[in-house]
Motif scaffolding. Structure first.
Motif, PDB file in Angstrom:
ATOM      1  N   GLN A   3       0.840  -1.199   0.000  1.00 15.67           N
ATOM      2  CA  GLN A   3       0.000   0.000   0.000  1.00 15.67           C
ATOM      3  C   GLN A   3       0.871   1.242   0.000  1.00 15.67           C
ATOM      4  O   GLN A   3       1.919   1.276   0.645  1.00 15.67           O
ATOM      5  CB  GLN A   3      -0.900   0.026   1.241  1.00 15.67           C
ATOM      6  CG  GLN A   3      -2.082  -0.918   1.187  1.00 15.67           C
ATOM      7  CD  GLN A   3      -3.056  -0.687   2.310  1.00 15.67           C
ATOM      8  OE1 GLN A   3      -2.657  -0.325   3.415  1.00 15.67           O
ATOM      9  NE2 GLN A   3      -4.327  -0.894   2.045  1.00 15.67           N
ATOM     10  N   LEU A   4       0.404   2.258  -0.709  1.00 14.20           N
ATOM     11  CA  LEU A   4       1.036   3.576  -0.681  1.00 14.20           C
ATOM     12  C   LEU A   4       0.018   4.551  -0.096  1.00 14.20           C
ATOM     13  O   LEU A   4      -1.134   4.586  -0.535  1.00 14.20           O
ATOM     14  CB  LEU A   4       1.425   4.042  -2.082  1.00 14.20           C
ATOM     15  CG  LEU A   4       2.422   3.185  -2.869  1.00 14.20           C
ATOM     16  CD1 LEU A   4       2.703   3.839  -4.221  1.00 14.20           C
ATOM     17  CD2 LEU A   4       3.713   2.998  -2.105  1.00 14.20           C
ATOM     18  N   VAL A   5       0.445   5.340   0.874  1.00 11.69           N
ATOM     19  CA  VAL A   5      -0.447   6.314   1.492  1.00 11.69           C
ATOM     20  C   VAL A   5       0.224   7.672   1.490  1.00 11.69           C
ATOM     21  O   VAL A   5       1.308   7.844   2.061  1.00 11.69           O
ATOM     22  CB  VAL A   5      -0.807   5.915   2.939  1.00 11.69           C
ATOM     23  CG1 VAL A   5      -1.703   6.978   3.566  1.00 11.69           C
ATOM     24  CG2 VAL A   5      -1.485   4.553   2.965  1.00 11.69           C
ATOM     25  N   GLU A   6      -0.441   8.633   0.835  1.00  9.85           N
ATOM     26  CA  GLU A   6       0.073  10.000   0.800  1.00  9.85           C
ATOM     27  C   GLU A   6      -0.482  10.800   1.980  1.00  9.85           C
ATOM     28  O   GLU A   6      -1.579  10.524   2.464  1.00  9.85           O
ATOM     29  CB  GLU A   6      -0.339  10.723  -0.499  1.00  9.85           C
ATOM     30  CG  GLU A   6       0.069  10.035  -1.777  1.00  9.85           C
ATOM     31  CD  GLU A   6      -1.031   9.183  -2.351  1.00  9.85           C
ATOM     32  OE1 GLU A   6      -1.025   8.967  -3.583  1.00  9.85           O
ATOM     33  OE2 GLU A   6      -1.896   8.732  -1.579  1.00  9.85           O
ATOM     34  N   SER A   7       0.273  11.803   2.382  1.00  9.26           N
ATOM     35  CA  SER A   7      -0.183  12.747   3.397  1.00  9.26           C
ATOM     36  C   SER A   7       0.539  14.063   3.192  1.00  9.26           C
ATOM     37  O   SER A   7       1.496  14.150   2.417  1.00  9.26           O
ATOM     38  CB  SER A   7       0.089  12.208   4.811  1.00  9.26           C
ATOM     39  OG  SER A   7       1.473  12.050   5.024  1.00  9.26           O
ATOM     40  N   GLY A   8       0.084  15.095   3.892  1.00  4.88           N
ATOM     41  CA  GLY A   8       0.757  16.386   3.849  1.00  4.88           C
ATOM     42  C   GLY A   8       0.064  17.429   2.991  1.00  4.88           C
ATOM     43  O   GLY A   8       0.496  18.584   2.946  1.00  4.88           O
ATOM     44  N   GLY A   9      -0.994  17.034   2.304  1.00  4.39           N
ATOM     45  CA  GLY A   9      -1.723  18.013   1.507  1.00  4.39           C
ATOM     46  C   GLY A   9      -2.474  18.998   2.392  1.00  4.39           C
ATOM     47  O   GLY A   9      -2.556  18.836   3.611  1.00  4.39           O
ATOM     48  N   GLY A  10      -3.021  20.020   1.765  1.00  2.82           N
ATOM     49  CA  GLY A  10      -3.765  21.014   2.523  1.00  2.82           C
ATOM     50  C   GLY A  10      -4.009  22.249   1.696  1.00  2.82           C
ATOM     51  O   GLY A  10      -3.822  22.246   0.475  1.00  2.82           O
ATOM     52  N   SER A  11      -4.424  23.311   2.380  1.00  4.30           N
ATOM     53  CA  SER A  11      -4.707  24.586   1.731  1.00  4.30           C
ATOM     54  C   SER A  11      -3.687  25.620   2.180  1.00  4.30           C
ATOM     55  O   SER A  11      -3.480  25.788   3.380  1.00  4.30           O
ATOM     56  CB  SER A  11      -6.116  25.053   2.092  1.00  4.30           C
ATOM     57  OG  SER A  11      -7.085  24.156   1.611  1.00  4.30           O
ATOM     58  N   VAL A  12      -3.083  26.294   1.213  1.00  2.00           N
ATOM     59  CA  VAL A  12      -2.106  27.334   1.516  1.00  2.00           C
ATOM     60  C   VAL A  12      -2.320  28.508   0.588  1.00  2.00           C
ATOM     61  O   VAL A  12      -2.968  28.376  -0.461  1.00  2.00           O
ATOM     62  CB  VAL A  12      -0.644  26.838   1.367  1.00  2.00           C
ATOM     63  CG1 VAL A  12      -0.340  25.739   2.359  1.00  2.00           C
ATOM     64  CG2 VAL A  12      -0.379  26.375  -0.060  1.00  2.00           C
ATOM     65  N   GLN A  13      -1.758  29.635   0.947  1.00  2.00           N
ATOM     66  CA  GLN A  13      -1.789  30.800   0.062  1.00  2.00           C
ATOM     67  C   GLN A  13      -0.620  30.729  -0.911  1.00  2.00           C
ATOM     68  O   GLN A  13       0.389  30.057  -0.652  1.00  2.00           O
ATOM     69  CB  GLN A  13      -1.726  32.082   0.890  1.00  2.00           C
ATOM     70  CG  GLN A  13      -2.986  32.350   1.688  1.00  2.00           C
ATOM     71  CD  GLN A  13      -3.027  33.757   2.259  1.00  2.00           C
ATOM     72  OE1 GLN A  13      -1.979  34.320   2.576  1.00  2.00           O
ATOM     73  NE2 GLN A  13      -4.210  34.314   2.387  1.00  2.00           N
TER      74      GLN A  13
END
Length: 122
Positions: A3-13
């Motif tokens: 399995q591959l699991v991504e993280s760290g995304g979000g909303s930024v300016q």
């Protein structure tokens, strides 16, 4: 099963930074190429960056100098450091990796994560 699991995304300016991680788990013998792709609605998935097992990297011209791909072989983790983000970088980012689960495997199998959303506002 891998399995591959991504993280760290979000909303930024615009101008901000994010660091994406891709953690591989399961039966892993070796990695070959790890890559990051991104996709926006109605468009094809776009290759952003790749890193080979020896560390050679390729970056999409529009992200060169702003994004940096890297990997940790010991922990089977890949990273995409994204600086100077622009609204046009908004997309779902996917991790992709070619992995062997056994030394007797003749080829690498292709695996994908489910993606992490990155939203950059102006």
């Amino acid at each position: 099963q891998v399995q591959l699991v991504e993280s760290g995304g979000g909303s930024v300016q615009a101008g901000g930074s994010l660091r994406l991680s891709c953690v591989a788990s399961g039966k892993i013998y070796s990695f070959n190429v790890m890559a990051w792709y991104r996709q926006t609605p109605g468009k094809q998935r776009e290759l952003v960056a790749t890193i080979a097992s020896r560390g050679n990297t390729i970056h999409l011209p529009s992200v060169k100098g702003r994004f940096t791909v890297s990997r940790n072989e010991t922990d089977y983790i890949g990273y995409l450091q994204m600086n100077s983000l622009r609204p046009e970088d908004t997309a779902v980012y996917y991790c992709n990796a070619a992995i062997k689960s056994s030394p007797t495997d003749s080829t690498y199998d292709d695996y994908w994560g489910r993606g992490t959303q990155v939203t950059v506002s102006s």
